[in-house]
Design an enzyme around this catalytic site. Structure first.
Site, mmCIF file in Angstrom:
data_model
loop_
_atom_site.group_PDB
_atom_site.id
_atom_site.type_symbol
_atom_site.label_atom_id
_atom_site.label_comp_id
_atom_site.label_asym_id
_atom_site.label_seq_id
_atom_site.Cartn_x
_atom_site.Cartn_y
_atom_site.Cartn_z
ATOM 1 N N GLU A 43 70.751 46.687 45.194
ATOM 2 C CA GLU A 43 72.072 46.035 45.241
ATOM 3 C C GLU A 43 72.329 45.080 44.072
ATOM 4 O O GLU A 43 73.479 44.788 43.771
ATOM 5 C CB GLU A 43 72.279 45.290 46.570
ATOM 6 C CG GLU A 43 71.449 44.026 46.667
ATOM 7 C CD GLU A 43 72.092 42.945 47.530
ATOM 8 O OE1 GLU A 43 73.142 43.175 48.122
ATOM 9 O OE2 GLU A 43 71.518 41.847 47.582
ATOM 10 N N ASN A 44 71.254 44.585 43.426
ATOM 11 C CA ASN A 44 71.419 43.648 42.303
ATOM 12 C C ASN A 44 70.947 44.251 40.983
ATOM 13 O O ASN A 44 70.698 43.515 40.022
ATOM 14 C CB ASN A 44 70.613 42.372 42.541
ATOM 15 C CG ASN A 44 70.961 41.687 43.843
ATOM 16 O OD1 ASN A 44 70.195 41.730 44.792
ATOM 17 N ND2 ASN A 44 72.128 41.074 43.894
ATOM 18 N N ASN A 70 75.046 43.516 50.636
ATOM 19 C CA ASN A 70 76.366 42.909 50.420
ATOM 20 C C ASN A 70 76.871 43.044 48.989
ATOM 21 O O ASN A 70 78.073 43.071 48.754
ATOM 22 C CB ASN A 70 76.320 41.434 50.831
ATOM 23 C CG ASN A 70 75.184 40.675 50.165
ATOM 24 O OD1 ASN A 70 74.024 41.082 50.242
ATOM 25 N ND2 ASN A 70 75.500 39.575 49.503
ATOM 26 N N HIS A 71 75.963 43.143 47.993
ATOM 27 C CA HIS A 71 76.408 43.224 46.598
ATOM 28 C C HIS A 71 76.720 44.651 46.130
ATOM 29 O O HIS A 71 77.101 44.838 44.973
ATOM 30 C CB HIS A 71 75.376 42.601 45.666
ATOM 31 C CG HIS A 71 75.410 41.101 45.680
ATOM 32 N ND1 HIS A 71 76.512 40.385 45.232
ATOM 33 C CD2 HIS A 71 74.510 40.185 46.102
ATOM 34 C CE1 HIS A 71 76.265 39.087 45.380
ATOM 35 N NE2 HIS A 71 75.069 38.946 45.909
HETATM 36 FE FE LIG Z 1 69.867 40.890 46.711
HETATM 37 FE FE LIG Z 2 72.059 40.742 49.356
#
Ligand SMILES: [Fe+2]
Ligand SMILES: [Fe+2]
Length: 267
Positions: A43-44, A70-71
């Site tokens: 996600e990052n 979430n990202h």
């Molecule tokens: Fe993360």
């Molecule tokens: Fe996260």
């Protein structure tokens, strides 16, 4: 089919340094552990926030399945990629109108299948659909295909993560926490046979605040204003868990934390 399957699960890969950590450490880990399946949270992976198709392709050199959290929505241009690439998951409990999917299957050339389920917590996070009930609803159809099921629970609160571990104990092979980027020391096999850790950690720069340049994080806390966050460089670090699973029953046999730190290089 082998009697047991070896799964290596990598925590959130943070930006370019995270991808560098995979390049640097994965060949040795793979040689030492011979994992049958590698899962990584991406996600990052693109600039510290979100994931792009190019970055995902880079990570697929190391991982069979990528999870997220979430990202995953941060790079708007890559949202169609979530629909197009079944090996990249987003949390299953986002509203179903979103692109992508929260369950992925890895079909090995040797004939066995493993499932990966991605869920997100709701404590101190977006008010999504209930991850406990979404997991309950998903698992019957997943178990019809394979008993080997690895859950990435992307969540902030340790209590919510441990509760989901107990809720799914005996029904999945592993519940692995992600999102905080800090590995916890509580890896264990729960009584029903589910491997659990509250958080598996990250790949990226160690001299950082959860992967980000410390001065930017400090500035945010000093001013109370939003700041630009960039991945810290140097001092590479990778944390993961290595899980052995009984292929016939899906029960976990062992879970071991793997933490690798590059010697301090300065920056
Ligand atoms: Fe993360
Ligand atoms: Fe996260």
């Amino acid at each position: 089919m082998p009697a047991s399957l070896r799964i290596l699960f990598l925590g959130d890969v943070i930006g370019h340094p995270g991808r560098q950590a995979l390049r640097r450490f994965m060949p040795g880990l793979v040689e030492r552990l011979s994992p049958d399946l590698v899962v990584a949270n991406g996600e990052n992976a693109a600039g510290g926030s979100g994931i792009t198709a190019d970055v995902a392709r880079e990570l697929f050199a190391y991982a069979h399945i990528l999870t997220s959290g979430n990202h995953v929505w941060d790079k708007k241009e890559s949202l169609p990629y979530l629909d197009a690439e079944p090996r990249l998951l987003r949390p299953a409990n986002y509203p179903p109108t979103n692109p992508g999917r929260g369950v992925g299957f890895y079909e090995s050339p040797a004939g066995w299948t493993a499932a990966v389920v991605n869920l997100q917590g709701r404590v101190f996070m977006e008010p999504l659909d209930c991850p406990f009930r979404v997991a309950d609803a998903l698992l019957e159809s997943v178990r019809a295909r394979t008993p080997v099921i690895v859950v990435d629970f992307h969540a902030e609160a340790t209590s919510e993560k441990q509760a989901l571990g107990w809720h799914l104990d005996g029904r999945v092979s592993a519940v692995i926490g992600t999102h905080t980027h800090v590995p916890t020391a509580d890896e264990r096999i729960l009584p029903g046979g589910t491997a659990f850790i509250t958080d598996v950690g990250m790949a990226g720069a160690r001299n950082s605040v959860i992967g980000i340049k410390p001065e930017q994080a400090i500035e945010k806390f000093l001013t109370g204003r939003p700041q630009r966050f960039e991945p810290q460089k140097g001092g590479l670090f990778l944390s993961a868990v290595y899980i052995e699973i009984d292929a016939a029953t899906g029960r976990a046999l062992s879970i071991v934390r793997e933490v690798i730190t590059e010697e301090e290089e300065g920056d």
